[in-house]
Motif scaffolding. Structure first.
Motif, PDB file in Angstrom:
ATOM      1  N   LEU A 160      -9.646  -9.756   1.462  1.00  0.00           N
ATOM      2  CA  LEU A 160      -9.565  -9.597   0.017  1.00  0.00           C
ATOM      3  C   LEU A 160      -8.254 -10.171  -0.497  1.00  0.00           C
ATOM      4  CD1 LEU A 160     -11.009  -5.997  -0.150  1.00  0.00           C
ATOM      5  CD2 LEU A 160     -12.076  -8.034  -1.135  1.00  0.00           C
ATOM      6  N   ALA A 161      -8.315 -10.805  -1.664  1.00  0.00           N
ATOM      7  CA  ALA A 161      -7.149 -11.479  -2.224  1.00  0.00           C
ATOM      8  C   ALA A 161      -6.314 -10.505  -3.038  1.00  0.00           C
ATOM      9  CB  ALA A 161      -7.583 -12.673  -3.070  1.00  0.00           C
ATOM     10  N   ASP A 162      -5.616  -9.614  -2.313  1.00  0.00           N
ATOM     11  CA  ASP A 162      -4.580  -8.766  -2.899  1.00  0.00           C
ATOM     12  C   ASP A 162      -3.261  -9.375  -2.451  1.00  0.00           C
ATOM     13  OD1 ASP A 162      -6.719  -7.195  -3.638  1.00  0.00           O
ATOM     14  OD2 ASP A 162      -5.861  -5.321  -2.899  1.00  0.00           O
ATOM     15  N   LEU A 163      -2.577 -10.070  -3.357  1.00  0.00           N
ATOM     16  CA  LEU A 163      -1.451 -10.919  -2.973  1.00  0.00           C
ATOM     17  C   LEU A 163      -0.280 -10.759  -3.935  1.00  0.00           C
ATOM     18  CD1 LEU A 163      -3.516 -14.186  -2.297  1.00  0.00           C
ATOM     19  CD2 LEU A 163      -2.528 -12.674  -0.557  1.00  0.00           C
ATOM     20  N   LEU A 164       0.913 -10.921  -3.395  1.00  0.00           N
ATOM     21  CA  LEU A 164       2.142 -10.938  -4.180  1.00  0.00           C
ATOM     22  C   LEU A 164       2.908 -12.219  -3.881  1.00  0.00           C
ATOM     23  CD1 LEU A 164       3.498  -7.332  -3.361  1.00  0.00           C
ATOM     24  CD2 LEU A 164       1.917  -7.984  -5.205  1.00  0.00           C
ATOM     25  N   LEU A 165       3.565 -12.741  -4.895  1.00  0.00           N
ATOM     26  CA  LEU A 165       4.451 -13.893  -4.738  1.00  0.00           C
ATOM     27  C   LEU A 165       5.849 -13.431  -5.137  1.00  0.00           C
ATOM     28  CD1 LEU A 165       4.152 -16.855  -3.884  1.00  0.00           C
ATOM     29  CD2 LEU A 165       3.856 -17.449  -6.293  1.00  0.00           C
ATOM     30  N   ILE A 166       6.787 -13.510  -4.186  1.00  0.00           N
ATOM     31  CA  ILE A 166       8.087 -12.869  -4.345  1.00  0.00           C
ATOM     32  C   ILE A 166       9.202 -13.897  -4.508  1.00  0.00           C
ATOM     33  CG2 ILE A 166       9.699 -11.201  -3.345  1.00  0.00           C
ATOM     34  CD1 ILE A 166       6.876 -10.076  -3.911  1.00  0.00           C
TER      35      ILE A 166
ATOM     36  N   PRO B  26      -3.947   0.314  -8.845  1.00  0.00           N
ATOM     37  CA  PRO B  26      -4.261  -0.065  -7.465  1.00  0.00           C
ATOM     38  C   PRO B  26      -5.651   0.379  -7.039  1.00  0.00           C
ATOM     39  CG  PRO B  26      -2.915   1.912  -7.487  1.00  0.00           C
ATOM     40  CD  PRO B  26      -3.044   1.482  -8.922  1.00  0.00           C
ATOM     41  N   ARG B  27      -6.145  -0.200  -5.953  1.00  0.00           N
ATOM     42  CA  ARG B  27      -7.274   0.410  -5.256  1.00  0.00           C
ATOM     43  C   ARG B  27      -6.842   1.826  -4.895  1.00  0.00           C
ATOM     44  NH1 ARG B  27     -10.537  -3.767  -3.360  1.00  0.00           N
ATOM     45  NH2 ARG B  27      -9.538  -5.820  -3.425  1.00  0.00           N
ATOM     46  N   LEU B  28      -7.768   2.770  -4.998  1.00  0.00           N
ATOM     47  CA  LEU B  28      -7.352   4.157  -4.831  1.00  0.00           C
ATOM     48  C   LEU B  28      -8.323   4.912  -3.934  1.00  0.00           C
ATOM     49  CD1 LEU B  28      -5.499   6.553  -5.727  1.00  0.00           C
ATOM     50  CD2 LEU B  28      -7.088   6.896  -7.644  1.00  0.00           C
TER      51      LEU B  28
ATOM     52  N   VAL C  41       0.856  -1.186   0.000  1.00  0.00           N
ATOM     53  CA  VAL C  41       0.000   0.000   0.000  1.00  0.00           C
ATOM     54  C   VAL C  41       0.894   1.238   0.000  1.00  0.00           C
ATOM     55  CG1 VAL C  41      -1.823   1.269   1.200  1.00  0.00           C
ATOM     56  CG2 VAL C  41      -1.778  -1.243   1.288  1.00  0.00           C
ATOM     57  N   GLU C  42       0.681   2.122  -0.961  1.00  0.00           N
ATOM     58  CA  GLU C  42       1.376   3.409  -1.016  1.00  0.00           C
ATOM     59  C   GLU C  42       0.532   4.438  -0.272  1.00  0.00           C
ATOM     60  OE1 GLU C  42       3.296   6.422  -1.036  1.00  0.00           O
ATOM     61  OE2 GLU C  42       4.403   5.001  -2.317  1.00  0.00           O
ATOM     62  N   ALA C  43       1.071   4.956   0.823  1.00  0.00           N
ATOM     63  CA  ALA C  43       0.297   5.848   1.689  1.00  0.00           C
ATOM     64  C   ALA C  43       0.419   7.322   1.321  1.00  0.00           C
ATOM     65  CB  ALA C  43       0.731   5.659   3.147  1.00  0.00           C
ATOM     66  N   HIS C  44       1.247   7.629   0.322  1.00  0.00           N
ATOM     67  CA  HIS C  44       1.440   9.019  -0.087  1.00  0.00           C
ATOM     68  C   HIS C  44       1.524   9.055  -1.609  1.00  0.00           C
ATOM     69  CE1 HIS C  44       3.396  13.110   1.044  1.00  0.00           C
ATOM     70  NE2 HIS C  44       3.051  13.149  -0.237  1.00  0.00           N
ATOM     71  N   ALA C  45       0.442   8.661  -2.256  1.00  0.00           N
ATOM     72  CA  ALA C  45       0.455   8.508  -3.719  1.00  0.00           C
ATOM     73  C   ALA C  45       0.193   9.834  -4.420  1.00  0.00           C
ATOM     74  CB  ALA C  45      -0.596   7.487  -4.147  1.00  0.00           C
ATOM     75  N   HIS C  46       0.929  10.050  -5.497  1.00  0.00           N
ATOM     76  CA  HIS C  46       0.720  11.210  -6.369  1.00  0.00           C
ATOM     77  C   HIS C  46       0.680  10.705  -7.817  1.00  0.00           C
ATOM     78  CE1 HIS C  46       0.843  14.482  -3.530  1.00  0.00           C
ATOM     79  NE2 HIS C  46       2.067  14.212  -3.118  1.00  0.00           N
ATOM     80  N   LEU C  47      -0.438  10.146  -8.213  1.00  0.00           N
ATOM     81  CA  LEU C  47      -0.528   9.592  -9.560  1.00  0.00           C
ATOM     82  C   LEU C  47      -0.493  10.667 -10.633  1.00  0.00           C
ATOM     83  CD1 LEU C  47      -3.179   6.768  -9.020  1.00  0.00           C
ATOM     84  CD2 LEU C  47      -0.686   6.613  -8.962  1.00  0.00           C
TER      85      LEU C  47
ATOM     86  N   LEU D 113       0.885  -0.676  -9.898  1.00  0.00           N
ATOM     87  CA  LEU D 113       0.454  -2.067  -9.813  1.00  0.00           C
ATOM     88  C   LEU D 113       1.542  -3.010 -10.316  1.00  0.00           C
ATOM     89  CD1 LEU D 113      -1.834  -3.990  -9.061  1.00  0.00           C
ATOM     90  CD2 LEU D 113      -2.753  -3.712 -11.372  1.00  0.00           C
ATOM     91  N   ASP D 114       2.233  -2.637 -11.386  1.00  0.00           N
ATOM     92  CA  ASP D 114       3.352  -3.441 -11.890  1.00  0.00           C
ATOM     93  C   ASP D 114       4.398  -3.683 -10.822  1.00  0.00           C
ATOM     94  OD1 ASP D 114       2.308  -3.601 -14.446  1.00  0.00           O
ATOM     95  OD2 ASP D 114       3.595  -2.041 -15.297  1.00  0.00           O
ATOM     96  N   HIS D 115       4.544  -2.740  -9.905  1.00  0.00           N
ATOM     97  CA  HIS D 115       5.574  -2.829  -8.873  1.00  0.00           C
ATOM     98  C   HIS D 115       5.023  -3.353  -7.541  1.00  0.00           C
ATOM     99  CE1 HIS D 115       7.728  -0.387 -11.822  1.00  0.00           C
ATOM    100  NE2 HIS D 115       8.823  -0.750 -11.203  1.00  0.00           N
ATOM    101  N   GLY D 116       3.834  -3.946  -7.579  1.00  0.00           N
ATOM    102  CA  GLY D 116       3.320  -4.639  -6.405  1.00  0.00           C
ATOM    103  C   GLY D 116       2.475  -3.806  -5.474  1.00  0.00           C
ATOM    104  N   PHE D 117       2.159  -2.567  -5.857  1.00  0.00           N
ATOM    105  CA  PHE D 117       1.308  -1.723  -5.023  1.00  0.00           C
ATOM    106  C   PHE D 117      -0.145  -1.909  -5.463  1.00  0.00           C
ATOM    107  CE2 PHE D 117       5.422  -0.025  -4.237  1.00  0.00           C
ATOM    108  CZ  PHE D 117       5.375   0.415  -2.920  1.00  0.00           C
ATOM    109  N   THR D 118      -0.871  -2.678  -4.687  1.00  0.00           N
ATOM    110  CA  THR D 118      -2.254  -3.001  -5.036  1.00  0.00           C
ATOM    111  C   THR D 118      -3.238  -1.998  -4.448  1.00  0.00           C
ATOM    112  OG1 THR D 118      -2.322  -4.551  -3.169  1.00  0.00           O
ATOM    113  CG2 THR D 118      -1.796  -5.462  -5.345  1.00  0.00           C
ATOM    114  N   SER D 119      -2.751  -1.082  -3.606  1.00  0.00           N
ATOM    115  CA  SER D 119      -3.597  -0.029  -3.041  1.00  0.00           C
ATOM    116  C   SER D 119      -2.783   1.252  -2.929  1.00  0.00           C
ATOM    117  CB  SER D 119      -4.131  -0.404  -1.653  1.00  0.00           C
ATOM    118  OG  SER D 119      -4.990  -1.516  -1.700  1.00  0.00           O
ATOM    119  N   ALA D 120      -3.495   2.391  -3.012  1.00  0.00           N
ATOM    120  CA  ALA D 120      -2.830   3.690  -2.922  1.00  0.00           C
ATOM    121  C   ALA D 120      -3.770   4.700  -2.287  1.00  0.00           C
ATOM    122  CB  ALA D 120      -2.393   4.171  -4.303  1.00  0.00           C
TER     123      ALA D 120
END
Length: 413
Positions: free
Chosen positions: A369-375, A130-132, A59-65, A97-104
């Motif tokens: 919710l199924a917001d998941l990453l496999l690393i 991401p969710r926004l 989750v990005e807590a300080h997003a500036h899209l 989202l490409d970099h794994g941030f599913t929420s912002a």
């Protein structure tokens, strides 16, 4: 049909070490988390993690899209024509989202309605991202800098003018309304210690936010700016650099319903930047060094007091591009004395809370919710691996696999 992720090492978001296990997903929810194999039924889709770490989406807590520069496209300034800005914001959403941030959680926009419209497309699935939590336009700060974002929509001053601004933002669909309670030294020397609103105006904003059911987020460097934000019921405060003991005590007294994001990414990026010959960053670098010193001390005190602190580093500037967001995790370990598990907990479980979805987002837990990453690799041992999107094998948002190599996938007979 379920999706079963087996042979994983699960970092569940709580901060505990990864443990071997399997996870089942049905629809958009996690339906089972087991420390042993989950028996697959005929037709179930099986993802063999093969020892990779499964974790919640970041989750990005300080997003500036709408801040234009990304790891894919350099923009020398901050201003873009409206049409190009809209396309750039959509691109930045996909990059996160490409970099794994599913929420912002947005920290402000350069357009009144752009993030609101963008969120409609993200929610419907029309665009990847991401969710926004979409934000209001951010008022142009006083500045002498070449990074001037250009004229933003202005609102009237005085308590009633500020109330009207908050109400309008809520009426057009913003979920958060951003106020620059203080200025910003990096744009104008001394501005971080200047208040841009009176106490009456900020309290009026808080009153209207409650009436309009929106959240307030605040840019606050000065101690008095922090205190105003707390008194007015701001939900999120950024920076808080020069918070004095009284301001820190006020934050901690409200730790159950407030979040602080110190925003270290832009500070380190400023220190690291090599500007073009025509651009003098001497003062900006001096200020960044001072901010770093203050924030290291601040975070130690807030962390010890149990404040909800979240990474998020003002990405989108020319020298701090969108897509580099996971660097904040490394900086928290390096400067704030966080362990990798602690900062990953902040970026996942606490991230779910700042999104207002703490009961269903940010953990690998049944019912969530199924917001998941496999690393590939273990981010609890080396958090820097999250800075390379190639190390993320699976990106799942809301139960849909946005990224999934076919080599990991089989179907149960």
């Amino acid at each position: 049909m379920r999706t079963i992720i087996k042979n994983a090492r699960i970092f569940d978001g709580t901060g505990r070490k990864p443990f071997p296990g399997s996870v089942a997903v049905e629809g958009n929810r996690i339906t089972d988390v087991s420390e042993s194999d989950i028996t697959a039924a005929s037709g179930d889709r099986i993802i063999n993690a093969d020892g990779r770490v499964l974790m919640p989406g970041l989750v990005e807590a300080h997003a500036h899209l709408t801040w234009p520069t990304s790891v894919e496209k350099f923009v020398p300034g901050m201003y873009l024509p409206p049409e190009e800005l809209a396309l750039t914001a959509a691109r930045n959403a996909r990059i996160l989202l490409d970099h794994g941030f599913t929420s912002a959680y947005s920290a402000g926009a350069l357009s009144k309605k752009l993030e609101i419209s963008l969120n409609e497309h993200l929610t419907s699935g029309g665009l990847p991202g991401p969710r926004l939590i979409p934000s209001s336009v951010e008022r142009e700060p006083p500045n002498d800098s070449e990074l001037d974002p250009g004229q933003a929509d202005k609102h009237e001053h005085g308590p009633e003018g500020v109330k009207a601004f908050v109400k309008e933002c809520a009426d057009i669909g913003a979920k958060a309304v951003k106020f620059l309670i203080s200025g910003e030294n990096a744009l104008k020397p001394g501005a971080s210690h200047e208040l841009l609103y009176s106490e009456e105006e900020i309290l009026a904003a808080g009153e209207q936010a409650k009436a309009s059911d929106v959240w307030l987020t605040g840019h606050a460097h000065a101690a008095e700016a922090v205190k105003l934000g707390v008194r007015a019921g701001f939900r999120v405060l950024y920076h808080c650099t020069y918070a004095d003991d009284e301001a820190i005590d006020m934050l901690l007294a409200n730790k159950d319903n407030m979040f602080v994001a110190p925003t270290i990414g832009i500070v380190q990026a400023t220190l690291d930047a090599t500007p073009p010959p025509h651009m003098d960053m001497t003062y900006m670098k001096e200020d960044a060094a001072d901010v770093m010193t203050h924030q290291i001390k601040l975070v130690a005190k807030l962390k010890a007091g149990g404040m909800k602190l979240l990474p998020g580093g003002d990405y989108g500037f020319p020298f701090n591009p969108n897509g580099r967001n996971a660097r904040d995790l490394e900086l928290w370990v390096q400067h704030f004395n966080y362990t990798p598990e602690e900062v990953l907990h902040a970026a996942t479980q606490l991230g779910g809370e700042i999104m207002g979805m703490g009961d269903e987002l940010g953990l690998v837990k049944t019912g969530y919710l199924a917001d998941l990453l496999l690393i590939d690799g273990d981010p609890t041992e080396d958090v820097t691996i999250l800075q390379n999107k190639a190390n993320i094998s699976l990106i799942m948002k809301d139960g849909d696999a946005y990224k999934l190599p076919l080599s990991l996938l089989t179907t149960a007979a």
